[in-house]
Scaffold this active site. Structure first.
Site, PDB file in Angstrom:
ATOM      1  N   HIS A 121      -9.236  12.991   7.023  1.00 59.59           N
ATOM      2  CA  HIS A 121      -8.539  12.632   5.631  1.00 59.59           C
ATOM      3  C   HIS A 121      -8.078  13.639   4.902  1.00 59.59           C
ATOM      4  O   HIS A 121      -8.758  14.730   4.684  1.00 59.59           O
ATOM      5  CB  HIS A 121      -9.724  11.657   5.136  1.00 59.59           C
ATOM      6  N   HIS A 135      -3.833   0.232   6.450  1.00 60.22           N
ATOM      7  CA  HIS A 135      -4.879   0.293   5.449  1.00 60.22           C
ATOM      8  C   HIS A 135      -5.641  -1.016   5.136  1.00 60.22           C
ATOM      9  O   HIS A 135      -5.959  -1.854   4.287  1.00 60.22           O
ATOM     10  CB  HIS A 135      -4.126   0.373   4.057  1.00 60.22           C
ATOM     11  N   TYR A 193       0.957  -1.254  -0.087  1.00 60.72           N
ATOM     12  CA  TYR A 193       0.051  -0.074   0.104  1.00 60.72           C
ATOM     13  C   TYR A 193       0.756   1.215   0.134  1.00 60.72           C
ATOM     14  O   TYR A 193       1.730   1.460   0.940  1.00 60.72           O
ATOM     15  CB  TYR A 193      -0.833   0.103   1.101  1.00 60.72           C
ATOM     16  N   GLU A 239     -11.605   7.172   7.557  1.00 58.73           N
ATOM     17  CA  GLU A 239     -11.527   7.873   6.306  1.00 58.73           C
ATOM     18  C   GLU A 239     -12.657   7.079   5.404  1.00 58.73           C
ATOM     19  O   GLU A 239     -12.940   7.849   4.385  1.00 58.73           O
ATOM     20  CB  GLU A 239     -10.265   7.771   5.617  1.00 58.73           C
TER      21      GLU A 239
HETATM   22  O1  KDG Z   1      -9.369   6.898  -2.217  1.00 60.56           O
HETATM   23  C1  KDG Z   1      -8.591   5.945  -1.264  1.00 60.56           C
HETATM   24  C2  KDG Z   1      -7.431   6.986  -0.738  1.00 60.56           C
HETATM   25  O2  KDG Z   1      -8.040   8.183  -0.267  1.00 60.56           O
HETATM   26  C3  KDG Z   1      -6.731   6.221   0.484  1.00 60.56           C
HETATM   27  O3  KDG Z   1      -5.964   5.127  -0.077  1.00 60.56           O
HETATM   28  C4  KDG Z   1      -5.713   7.032   1.020  1.00 60.56           C
HETATM   29  O4  KDG Z   1      -5.658   5.630   3.181  1.00 60.56           O
HETATM   30  C5  KDG Z   1      -5.492   6.666   2.394  1.00 60.56           C
HETATM   31  C6  KDG Z   1      -4.921   7.884   3.375  1.00 60.56           C
HETATM   32  O5  KDG Z   1      -4.853   7.624   4.495  1.00 60.56           O
HETATM   33  O6  KDG Z   1      -4.743   8.900   2.768  1.00 60.56           O
HETATM   34 MG    MG Z   2      -5.463   5.766   4.977  1.00 62.05          MG
END
Ligand code: KDG
Ligand code: MG
Length: 408
Positions: free
Chosen positions: A317, A217, A160, A267
């Site tokens: 977020h 994630h 990720y 988020e």
């Molecule tokens: O659309 C998904 C993203 O916004 C995400 O993967 C981002 O996990 C994320 C973050 O913490 O910014």
């Molecule tokens: Mg995130």
């Protein structure tokens, strides 16, 4: 006073921003953001087909009633598409209210609680050395908080938020080469064995002052997340984000019983009803909702207030999915919120993005200084917007090495 029209624009520089412009009979207009990453056309459609026809003719100063009208009136409530669309309307109405009052939105909320709001950047690397270079770059630029992600040895694809190749700068979230997602492979066991030592090295290299954040994630099982949270305790993370999929709030109890590593979640939430239990039971330390997916300022403020009763701080977020309009709304909430924690902040400031969304919000040395302009303090240049159109794109999806689908 009446709303006379509203328009939706989809597009932007390497992004599908969904921007709403609400017009009134007094010449004042308001802006909102309904960008829902990778599903952008859905809130845009909902706005155009259902909400805007019901918005026209309403008094824009009745912000609360308009919110309740759409939320309660829909019968089928919540969900990210609907809440992003209501959120855009709500932001635009707060923008109008601020312009009418000749006050920045933070003053309408109750005024400033701080002079600047701390933000965190995203450092990433294919491996630990690469990650250290990336963290150094942000530390040298004045950031006080950095999220760190790096590749895991033995994992056959990028994990990720990690670039595929060393030195590569890519938008690791959305791939705009088409609507079909790339597949990333994941191995929780390798990750749990490697990441605590990698994070410990980052702490050793950058010392005790830097706030280090890490995003899991949603990829671990509750027992694994408890083991991970315990293993990273000596690193003193600012937070461990999304350790498990957020639907199961009971999972957090197991993590809490085994560690004091701070937990940040939210988020993917879109209402207070998604997080009230984890807040009231004090199972998290930071709430990560965004004004875009959470029904705008009106609803997000309710979550912030509930969180404040339970020692939970904000950490909104702020991935590149959000346009400068919703980021501006968050800057105002961050300036006001008594329980502010940190703001995720990705440098949107390309010349193209600044030309599309001119604003006076400033980020200096890792702190955002909110604009004093009336309303949200961000504008939208329709001539610039005409340069862009919707780009089909997708997040990667995640599978285990035997092919099992996993959580992105
Ligand atoms: O659309 C998904 C993203 O916004 C995400 O993967 C981002 O996990 C994320 C973050 O913490 O910014
Ligand atoms: Mg995130």
């Amino acid at each position: 006073m009446k709303i006379t029209d509203a328009k939706v624009f989809v597009g932007g520089p390497q992004k599908n921003y969904v921007t709403l412009k609400v017009l009134t009979d007094q010449g004042v207009y308001g802006l909102g953001d309904a960008t829902l990453n990778n599903r952008e056309t859905l809130p845009a459609n909902y706005l155009e087909k259902y909400l805007i026809p019901n918005l026209i003719g309403k008094d824009p100063r009745n912000v609360e009633d308009i919110w309740q009208f759409f939320y309660r009136g829909a019968y089928f409530r919540r969900g990210p598409v609907a809440m992003a669309a209501y959120g855009a309307i709500d932001m635009a109405l707060w923008d109008i209210m601020g312009k009418l009052a000749k006050m920045p939105v933070y003053q309408l909320l109750g005024g400033k609680s701080r002079s600047g709001a701390m933000v965190y950047a995203h450092a990433t690397g294919t491996d630990l050395e690469d990650l250290k270079d990336s963290v150094s770059h942000y530390v040298e630029s004045g950031y006080k908080a950095v999220r760190v992600q790096c590749g895991v040895p033995g994992m056959s694809t990028a994990s990720y938020a990690v670039p595929e190749k060393k030195g590569e700068v890519r938008n690791y979230i959305t791939d705009y080469t088409g609507i079909q997602p790339k597949v990333e492979l994941w191995d929780s066991d390798r990750y749990i064995r490697y990441m605590p030592t990698a994070l410990a090295e980052i702490r050793d290299r950058f010392g005790p002052e830097l706030h280090i954040l890490h995003d899991v994630h949603h990829r671990l099982l509750p027992r694994e997340a408890a083991e991970f949270a315990k293993a990273v305790e000596p690193v003193r993370l600012f937070w461990m984000e999304d350790p498990t999929p957020a639907e199961d709030q009971d999972a957090l109890r197991l993590i809490r019983q085994h560690s004091t590593t701070p937990i940040a979640i939210g988020e993917v939430f879109n209402s207070i009803w998604d997080c009230n239990r984890m807040i009231e039971e004090e199972l998290i330390d930071f709430i990560r909702v965004a004004v875009t997916y959470c029904g705008g300022i009106t609803h997000t403020r309710r979550i912030v207030d509930l969180a404040g009763l339970h020692h939970v701080r904000t950490g909104f977020h702020g991935a590149p999915s959000h346009s400068p309009v919703s980021m501006a709304a968050q800057h105002h909430l961050n300036a006001w919120a008594p329980n502010f924690g940190v703001q995720e902040y990705l440098v949107l400031g390309t010349p193209e993005c600044d030309a599309l969304f001119p604003s006076e919000h400033r980020m200096i040395n890792g702190m955002v200084h909110v604009s004093d302009a009336p309303g949200l303090g961000v504008d939208f240049d329709e001539k610039q917007a005409a340069r862009y159109e919707y780009l089909p794109g997708a997040h990667p999806v995640v599978r285990l090495e035997d092919g099992t689908m996993w959580n992105y």
